[in-house]
Each structure stands twice: as C-alpha cells, then as structure tokens.
Scaffold this motif. Structure first.
Motif, mmCIF file in Angstrom:
data_model
loop_
_atom_site.group_PDB
_atom_site.id
_atom_site.type_symbol
_atom_site.label_atom_id
_atom_site.label_comp_id
_atom_site.label_asym_id
_atom_site.label_seq_id
_atom_site.Cartn_x
_atom_site.Cartn_y
_atom_site.Cartn_z
ATOM 1 N N TYR A 92 -9.579 -16.497 7.728
ATOM 2 C CA TYR A 92 -8.406 -15.767 8.183
ATOM 3 C C TYR A 92 -8.426 -14.370 7.550
ATOM 4 N N TRP A 93 -7.965 -13.381 8.326
ATOM 5 C CA TRP A 93 -7.902 -11.999 7.865
ATOM 6 C C TRP A 93 -6.500 -11.437 8.094
ATOM 7 N N GLY A 94 -6.090 -10.550 7.178
ATOM 8 C CA GLY A 94 -4.890 -9.777 7.393
ATOM 9 C C GLY A 94 -5.219 -8.506 8.162
ATOM 10 N N GLN A 95 -4.187 -7.731 8.469
ATOM 11 C CA GLN A 95 -4.378 -6.541 9.299
ATOM 12 C C GLN A 95 -4.747 -5.318 8.473
ATOM 13 N N GLY A 96 -4.530 -5.376 7.166
ATOM 14 C CA GLY A 96 -4.892 -4.276 6.279
ATOM 15 C C GLY A 96 -3.703 -3.408 5.903
ATOM 16 N N THR A 97 -3.807 -2.803 4.729
ATOM 17 C CA THR A 97 -2.797 -1.862 4.262
ATOM 18 C C THR A 97 -3.502 -0.666 3.622
ATOM 19 N N GLN A 98 -2.998 0.526 3.909
ATOM 20 C CA GLN A 98 -3.663 1.745 3.448
ATOM 21 C C GLN A 98 -3.273 2.061 2.005
ATOM 22 N N VAL A 99 -4.262 2.338 1.202
ATOM 23 C CA VAL A 99 -4.052 2.830 -0.164
ATOM 24 C C VAL A 99 -4.697 4.206 -0.250
ATOM 25 N N THR A 100 -3.914 5.201 -0.631
ATOM 26 C CA THR A 100 -4.410 6.563 -0.779
ATOM 27 C C THR A 100 -4.115 7.053 -2.183
ATOM 28 N N VAL A 101 -5.153 7.478 -2.881
ATOM 29 C CA VAL A 101 -5.017 7.964 -4.251
ATOM 30 C C VAL A 101 -5.351 9.447 -4.255
ATOM 31 N N SER A 102 -4.380 10.263 -4.627
ATOM 32 C CA SER A 102 -4.580 11.713 -4.647
ATOM 33 C C SER A 102 -5.053 12.166 -6.023
ATOM 34 N N SER A 103 -5.849 13.213 -6.033
ATOM 35 C CA SER A 103 -6.391 13.718 -7.308
ATOM 36 C C SER A 103 -5.467 14.748 -7.932
ATOM 37 N N THR A 146 1.395 -16.553 -1.670
ATOM 38 C CA THR A 146 1.045 -15.145 -1.774
ATOM 39 C C THR A 146 -0.097 -14.917 -2.766
ATOM 40 N N MET A 147 -0.972 -14.001 -2.392
ATOM 41 C CA MET A 147 -2.013 -13.507 -3.281
ATOM 42 C C MET A 147 -1.690 -12.054 -3.616
ATOM 43 N N TYR A 148 -2.064 -11.637 -4.811
ATOM 44 C CA TYR A 148 -1.749 -10.283 -5.265
ATOM 45 C C TYR A 148 -3.012 -9.550 -5.724
ATOM 46 N N LEU A 149 -2.925 -8.227 -5.694
ATOM 47 C CA LEU A 149 -3.941 -7.395 -6.329
ATOM 48 C C LEU A 149 -3.203 -6.309 -7.101
ATOM 49 N N GLN A 150 -3.171 -6.434 -8.412
ATOM 50 C CA GLN A 150 -2.574 -5.413 -9.265
ATOM 51 C C GLN A 150 -3.644 -4.372 -9.538
ATOM 52 N N MET A 151 -3.347 -3.140 -9.174
ATOM 53 C CA MET A 151 -4.315 -2.056 -9.305
ATOM 54 C C MET A 151 -3.760 -1.016 -10.258
ATOM 55 N N ASN A 152 -4.429 -0.831 -11.380
ATOM 56 C CA ASN A 152 -4.028 0.142 -12.398
ATOM 57 C C ASN A 152 -5.104 1.217 -12.529
ATOM 58 N N SER A 153 -4.730 2.315 -13.153
ATOM 59 C CA SER A 153 -5.665 3.427 -13.378
ATOM 60 C C SER A 153 -6.406 3.797 -12.095
ATOM 61 N N LEU A 154 -5.657 3.957 -11.041
ATOM 62 C CA LEU A 154 -6.271 4.215 -9.736
ATOM 63 C C LEU A 154 -6.996 5.551 -9.718
ATOM 64 N N LYS A 155 -8.076 5.576 -8.948
ATOM 65 C CA LYS A 155 -8.911 6.765 -8.805
ATOM 66 C C LYS A 155 -8.981 7.159 -7.334
ATOM 67 N N PRO A 156 -9.271 8.417 -7.045
ATOM 68 C CA PRO A 156 -9.383 8.828 -5.637
ATOM 69 C C PRO A 156 -10.407 7.988 -4.858
ATOM 70 N N GLU A 157 -11.455 7.536 -5.523
ATOM 71 C CA GLU A 157 -12.456 6.728 -4.834
ATOM 72 C C GLU A 157 -11.969 5.321 -4.506
ATOM 73 N N GLY A 204 0.823 -1.199 0.000
ATOM 74 C CA GLY A 204 0.000 0.000 0.000
ATOM 75 C C GLY A 204 0.861 1.254 0.000
ATOM 76 N N GLY A 205 0.198 2.394 -0.154
ATOM 77 C CA GLY A 205 0.925 3.652 -0.144
ATOM 78 C C GLY A 205 0.124 4.770 -0.767
ATOM 79 N N LEU A 206 0.821 5.849 -1.075
ATOM 80 C CA LEU A 206 0.216 7.036 -1.675
ATOM 81 C C LEU A 206 0.594 7.092 -3.152
ATOM 82 N N VAL A 207 -0.405 7.271 -3.993
ATOM 83 C CA VAL A 207 -0.163 7.328 -5.433
ATOM 84 C C VAL A 207 -1.099 8.363 -6.047
ATOM 85 N N GLN A 208 -0.675 8.958 -7.140
ATOM 86 C CA GLN A 208 -1.523 9.918 -7.839
ATOM 87 C C GLN A 208 -2.563 9.187 -8.676
ATOM 88 N N ALA A 209 -3.657 9.850 -8.923
ATOM 89 C CA ALA A 209 -4.696 9.287 -9.780
ATOM 90 C C ALA A 209 -4.096 8.896 -11.128
#
Length: 114
Positions: free
Chosen positions: A103-114, A77-88, A9-14
């Motif tokens: 089973y659940w993981g603890q979560g990871t923050q994804v922030t998409v800036s506009s 491992t399981m993956y989620l490739q996320m392209n064309s990210l949007k603020p929503e 996870g992390g911060l990425v631009q739209a």
C-alpha cells in the motif's frame, strides 16, 4: 486497510524540524513493515527509513542521527520525526506499508529553504 494518508509536510528553514504522519484507514497491526520514501525533482525515489512490526528500524545514511521513524498501532499511524533539516531533504515524502499486499500513500511535500 488499504488507504494511507500522509500529513505534516510543509516549508521549513534549514535546521528546523517537521513531523510527518502516515495514518491508515484501518489497523496497521498486520503490516509487517512500514517505510518512508522520498523523491526529489529529477531524482529516483529513495528509501528513507523502515520499521518492522517488531520495532526494528533502519535508515539511509544521509538521515541517520537526524530522522526517527516510529509507529503507534493504537493510533494506526506511522511517524517520521525530522530534525536538523537540510535543503537536500526537500522532496515528496510517501509512506508504504506491506502485509500480503503493498500500500502507498499519496505523498506530502517537504521543502527546506537555505
């Protein structure tokens, strides 16, 4: 089995991309389904994508064509490739795995800036 750890996870631009990983402490071979969920502030948790042990995938409508779920049993491992990210798409993303237990993981923050 039993422990799931997300990363990526992390911060990425739209319009940008991120790849989330969900690594299990043991083999994921026995998990008959694995999923990615997300929860945005003030909203209910939402199922984003699922993958079965046979490789069948499903996606919520809002991410179809942009996100790809996959699993690598050899890497536990399981993956989620996320392209064309949007603020929503901004949310905490959590992984889920199920055999005869859940089973659940603890979560990871994804922030998409506009």
């Amino acid at each position: 089995q039993g422990q799931l750890v997300e990363s990526g996870g992390g911060l990425v631009q739209a319009g940008g991309s991120l790849r989330l990983s969900c690594t299990a402490s043991g083999s994921i071979f026995s998990y008959n389904v694995m999923r990615w969920y997300r929860q945005a502030p003030g909203k209910q948790r939402e199922l984003v994508a699922s993958i079965t042990d046979g490789g069948t995938t499903t996606y919520t409508d809002s991410v179809k064509g942009r996100f790809t779920i996959s699993r690598d049993n050899a890497k536990n491992t399981m993956y989620l490739q996320m392209n064309s990210l949007k603020p929503e798409d901004t949310a905490v993303y959590s992984c889920y795995a199920q055999n005869f237990r859940v089973y659940w993981g603890q979560g990871t923050q994804v922030t998409v800036s506009s």
